[in-house]
Design an enzyme around this catalytic site. Structure first.
Site, mmCIF file in Angstrom:
data_model
loop_
_atom_site.group_PDB
_atom_site.id
_atom_site.type_symbol
_atom_site.label_atom_id
_atom_site.label_comp_id
_atom_site.label_asym_id
_atom_site.label_seq_id
_atom_site.Cartn_x
_atom_site.Cartn_y
_atom_site.Cartn_z
ATOM 1 N N ARG A 128 16.467 52.257 39.603
ATOM 2 C CA ARG A 128 16.824 54.027 38.896
ATOM 3 C C ARG A 128 16.665 53.965 37.640
ATOM 4 N NH1 ARG A 128 19.374 53.762 43.709
ATOM 5 N NH2 ARG A 128 21.252 53.495 43.026
ATOM 6 N N TYR A 143 14.063 40.480 42.128
ATOM 7 C CA TYR A 143 13.635 41.669 41.504
ATOM 8 C C TYR A 143 12.872 41.582 40.176
ATOM 9 C CZ TYR A 143 16.099 44.905 45.316
ATOM 10 O OH TYR A 143 16.011 45.641 46.367
ATOM 11 N N LYS A 201 28.302 40.435 53.802
ATOM 12 C CA LYS A 201 27.417 42.167 53.349
ATOM 13 C C LYS A 201 27.653 42.396 51.593
ATOM 14 C CE LYS A 201 27.664 44.977 56.385
ATOM 15 N NZ LYS A 201 28.608 46.008 56.958
ATOM 16 N N THR A 205 38.193 29.461 37.551
ATOM 17 C CA THR A 205 38.285 29.924 36.696
ATOM 18 C C THR A 205 40.235 30.370 37.302
ATOM 19 O OG1 THR A 205 36.471 30.597 36.209
ATOM 20 C CG2 THR A 205 37.903 31.811 35.055
ATOM 21 N N GLY A 211 39.762 43.540 39.900
ATOM 22 C CA GLY A 211 39.822 41.586 40.680
ATOM 23 C C GLY A 211 40.292 41.581 39.407
ATOM 24 N N PHE A 212 40.414 39.520 39.816
ATOM 25 C CA PHE A 212 41.097 39.011 38.627
ATOM 26 C C PHE A 212 39.867 39.263 37.227
ATOM 27 C CE2 PHE A 212 40.600 34.510 37.277
ATOM 28 C CZ PHE A 212 41.629 34.701 36.437
ATOM 29 N N TYR A 272 30.303 32.692 51.503
ATOM 30 C CA TYR A 272 30.057 32.954 50.188
ATOM 31 C C TYR A 272 29.141 32.530 49.617
ATOM 32 C CZ TYR A 272 32.360 33.290 45.675
ATOM 33 O OH TYR A 272 32.492 33.696 44.416
ATOM 34 N N THR A 301 40.349 43.243 47.383
ATOM 35 C CA THR A 301 40.690 41.460 46.701
ATOM 36 C C THR A 301 41.587 42.768 46.312
ATOM 37 O OG1 THR A 301 39.039 41.024 46.195
ATOM 38 C CG2 THR A 301 40.061 40.307 48.505
ATOM 39 N N GLY A 302 41.045 43.494 44.464
ATOM 40 C CA GLY A 302 40.820 44.015 44.210
ATOM 41 C C GLY A 302 42.666 44.494 44.093
#
Length: 333
Positions: free
Chosen positions: A105, A158, A90, A174, A11-12, A144, A36-37
């Site tokens: 991991r 976490y 998601k 940006t 991506g950007f 979003y 989108t990349g």
């Protein structure tokens, strides 16, 4: 030399981050589903033996051995993230779970690229990290906004539950080379309309404000945040505190391009923030970071990039990229 995973690496922002990491001598694993990349963004790296490209959707687990993770995967412009809002949510939530699972991991440090959109249409100005936001939880932008808020929550949980070495940065507007021409963002829209001598479209009356950070400055903030001690989790705002109205940006783009485009006005989209400006006091204090590239300089570089794209429509993979040698010289400087 570390082995570093960059999700959303084509991506950007991700492609610029991959460039910087390779310039520092690290081995880079770039993961992207190319929703989108763009392969054009990383074409210059594909022959590099220390750069690996994996086509993969972060909503599915990924099994690698890495030392650090920069989790950037997610559509970031309204045009893209509203096109498939369920997948956007998601990507933020399942992508965070899978990236954090990989950290469990491997023990890899894990930086989440969150967003200033977690502040919604803010009632506090400028926005400090302590502000909880004013977000519509079921509006068109919520896939979003709330996705990133949920991702931040997961990173903290976490950390508390598994003591993972996590970091969170909140990205404000940006811009720079490799922005997608059709992403609907202010800077790319204004530049392309000006270069094509088309009317420059301003939503609302043009008095709403944004603060624009050049991509090189933002990537520097990413790298500094990743190297902070484990107890410095964030979130930390990364953006330019210099505030401009939409009309001011349009006028500056018109001046820098020498365009004769007229300004036209359209209805403001739903839930579009009226003001957006970061309080970067924490970044200055903990990262010794603040933007250094002026708006005029950054826009000049971005305009040059889009001029090249318009003059070479059939050669996207030949778009100019800063070479590793040039980038390494900048890093050493």
């Amino acid at each position: 030399m570390k082995r570093i995973l960059v999700t959303g690496g084509a991506g950007f922002l991700g492609s610029h981050l991959c460039d910087r990491l390779r310039a520092q001598g690290h081995e880079v694993v770039c993961v992207d589903n190319f929703h989108t990349g763009s392969k054009a963004n990383i074409a210059h790296l594909l022959g590099d033996p220390a750069f690996e490209m994996i086509r993969h959707d972060v909503t599915e687990p990924l099994y690698l051995q890495v030392d650090q993770i920069f989790n950037l995967a997610c559509p970031a412009s309204p045009v893209y993230y509203q096109a498939d809002p369920i997948h956007t949510m998601k990507t933020s939530v399942l992508g965070a779970i899978n990236a954090l699972g990989l950290s469990r991991r491997t023990g890899a440090r894990n930086l989440l690229a969150s967003t200033s959109e977690v502040y919604g249409d803010p009632l506090v100005h400028p926005q400090p990290e302590s502000y909880w936001g004013n977000v519509n939880p079921h509006g068109l932008r919520s896939c979003y906004d709330e996705g990133k808020r949920s991702a931040e929550s997961l990173y903290f949980d976490y950390r508390r539950r598994h003591q993972l070495p996590v970091k969170i940065v909140r990205i404000f507007n940006t811009y720079g080379p490799r922005m997608q021409p059709d992403d609907g963002r202010v800077v790319s829209n204004f530049i392309l309309q000006a270069l094509k001598e088309q009317p420059i479209t301003i939503f609302g009356d043009g008095s709403q404000t944004r603060s624009f950070c050049y991509v090189d400055d933002l990537i520097d903030g990413f790298l500094r945040m990743m190297e902070t001690p484990d107890d410095q989790i964030g979130p930390v705002n990364l953006g330019n505190p210099e505030e401009h109205t939409m009309v001011e940006i349009a006028e500056l783009v018109r001046e820098l391009t020498g365009s004769r485009s007229k300004l036209v006005f359209a209805d403001l989209p739903a839930d579009d923030p009226k003001r957006r400006k970061p309080d970067i006091s924490l970044a200055r204090k903990t990262l010794n970071w603040q933007p250094t590239v002026s708006l005029e300089t950054g826009l000049g570089r971005t305009i040059a990039y889009f001029e090249w794209l318009l003059s070479h429509p059939d050669e996207p993979f030949a778009a100019p990229a800063v070479t590793l040698q040039e980038r390494a010289s900048e890093v050493r400087a």
